[in-house]
Design a protein around this motif. Sequence first.
Motif, short mmCIF file in Angstrom:
data_model
loop_
_atom_site.label_atom_id
_atom_site.label_comp_id
_atom_site.label_asym_id
_atom_site.label_seq_id
_atom_site.Cartn_x
_atom_site.Cartn_y
_atom_site.Cartn_z
N VAL A 72 0.90 -1.06 -0.03
CA VAL A 72 0.10 0.06 0.04
C VAL A 72 0.78 1.39 -0.03
CG1 VAL A 72 -0.19 0.18 2.54
CG2 VAL A 72 -1.83 1.01 1.13
N ASN A 73 0.32 2.28 -0.94
CA ASN A 73 1.16 3.41 -0.88
C ASN A 73 0.17 4.65 -0.62
OD1 ASN A 73 2.13 5.86 -2.95
ND2 ASN A 73 4.04 5.04 -1.98
N VAL A 74 0.61 5.65 -0.24
CA VAL A 74 -0.24 6.76 -0.05
C VAL A 74 0.57 7.93 -0.52
CG1 VAL A 74 -1.81 8.31 1.13
CG2 VAL A 74 -1.72 5.84 1.84
N ARG A 75 0.05 8.91 -1.52
CA ARG A 75 0.89 10.19 -1.86
C ARG A 75 -0.10 11.02 -1.37
NH1 ARG A 75 1.16 11.89 -7.71
NH2 ARG A 75 2.30 13.87 -7.58
N PHE A 76 0.53 11.92 -0.48
CA PHE A 76 -0.44 13.15 -0.03
C PHE A 76 -0.09 14.23 -1.35
CE2 PHE A 76 0.39 10.45 3.28
CZ PHE A 76 -0.84 10.28 3.75
N LEU A 77 -1.62 14.75 -1.55
CA LEU A 77 -1.56 15.83 -2.33
C LEU A 77 -1.98 17.44 -2.04
CD1 LEU A 77 -2.81 13.98 -5.53
CD2 LEU A 77 -0.51 14.39 -4.98
N GLY A 78 -2.75 17.29 -0.57
CA GLY A 78 -3.27 18.32 -0.11
C GLY A 78 -4.05 17.86 1.16
N PRO A 79 -4.24 18.75 1.90
CA PRO A 79 -4.82 18.68 3.14
C PRO A 79 -6.48 18.51 3.12
CG PRO A 79 -4.55 21.08 3.11
CD PRO A 79 -3.87 20.40 1.78
N ALA A 80 -7.03 17.73 3.94
CA ALA A 80 -8.35 17.43 4.23
C ALA A 80 -8.68 17.66 5.72
CB ALA A 80 -8.76 16.05 3.81
N ALA A 81 -9.79 18.64 6.02
CA ALA A 81 -9.89 19.07 7.44
C ALA A 81 -11.29 18.61 7.84
CB ALA A 81 -9.87 20.45 7.35
N PHE A 82 -11.50 18.87 9.14
CA PHE A 82 -12.98 18.66 9.72
C PHE A 82 -13.83 19.17 9.03
CE2 PHE A 82 -15.97 20.07 12.98
CZ PHE A 82 -16.34 19.00 13.21
N GLU A 83 -14.80 18.26 8.88
CA GLU A 83 -16.20 18.52 7.93
C GLU A 83 -15.91 18.53 6.31
OE1 GLU A 83 -18.50 21.69 9.54
OE2 GLU A 83 -19.02 20.60 11.19
N ASP A 84 -14.84 18.48 5.92
CA ASP A 84 -14.51 18.32 4.57
C ASP A 84 -15.33 16.95 4.15
OD1 ASP A 84 -13.07 20.64 4.16
OD2 ASP A 84 -11.03 19.69 3.88
N GLU A 85 -15.75 16.98 2.98
CA GLU A 85 -16.46 15.90 2.28
C GLU A 85 -15.43 15.10 1.40
OE1 GLU A 85 -20.42 16.07 0.91
OE2 GLU A 85 -21.11 17.31 2.77
N LEU A 86 -14.99 13.90 1.46
CA LEU A 86 -14.14 13.31 0.69
C LEU A 86 -14.72 12.38 -0.46
CD1 LEU A 86 -11.24 11.98 3.04
CD2 LEU A 86 -11.48 14.27 1.79
N ASP A 87 -14.41 12.49 -1.57
CA ASP A 87 -14.70 11.72 -2.70
C ASP A 87 -13.71 10.86 -3.06
OD1 ASP A 87 -17.23 13.06 -3.17
OD2 ASP A 87 -16.45 14.59 -3.68
N PHE A 88 -13.95 9.56 -3.47
CA PHE A 88 -12.97 8.76 -3.83
C PHE A 88 -13.37 8.17 -5.04
CE2 PHE A 88 -13.28 8.88 0.77
CZ PHE A 88 -12.15 8.51 1.32
N GLU A 89 -12.19 7.66 -5.88
CA GLU A 89 -12.43 7.10 -7.33
C GLU A 89 -11.55 5.82 -7.19
OE1 GLU A 89 -11.75 7.56 -12.12
OE2 GLU A 89 -11.47 9.35 -10.61
N VAL A 90 -12.00 4.82 -7.68
CA VAL A 90 -11.05 3.51 -7.47
C VAL A 90 -11.33 2.80 -8.82
CG1 VAL A 90 -13.15 2.00 -6.56
CG2 VAL A 90 -10.73 1.34 -6.35
N ARG A 91 -10.04 2.41 -9.26
CA ARG A 91 -10.09 1.82 -10.46
C ARG A 91 -8.94 0.61 -10.21
NH1 ARG A 91 -8.44 6.90 -11.30
NH2 ARG A 91 -6.40 7.50 -12.01
#
Length: 129
Positions: free
Chosen positions: A51-70
């Motif tokens: 597993v690898n995670v590349r961080f591109l920007g912050p997500a904060a409290f109450e941000d809604e995250l969207d995920f796209e899997v392929r």
Amino acid sequence: MRFSECDPQGVVFNANFVAYFDVVFTEMWREAIVPYQEMVEAGTDMVVAEVNVRFLGPAAFEDELDFEVRVTRLGETSMSTRIDTTTGGRPVAEGRMRHVFIDPATKAKQPIPADVRAALENYVTDDSD
């Protein structure tokens, strides 16, 4: 995001992304094939090999995250996925996971079952970006 998932800096704690990716992968699996446990009962399981995670920007409290899997690769005994995370259209993280198919009893690697491969082929996309 829930407050408990944030660190003292006020952003989502980095390790939480791996847990999010696991949930996203499980939901894709349920949509593409069958509930995971049914596959295990039929004689096939999977383990996370990488597993690898590349961080591109912050997500904060109450941000809604969207995920796209392929699915980016279907090998003989393993598969690779990419999971992109955004909030408000802004990139937050890029995840990559490799799962290896195993026999649940022996834990030995085994080929991807034909029915699983056929179902996942609809999710395979080019990963050139």
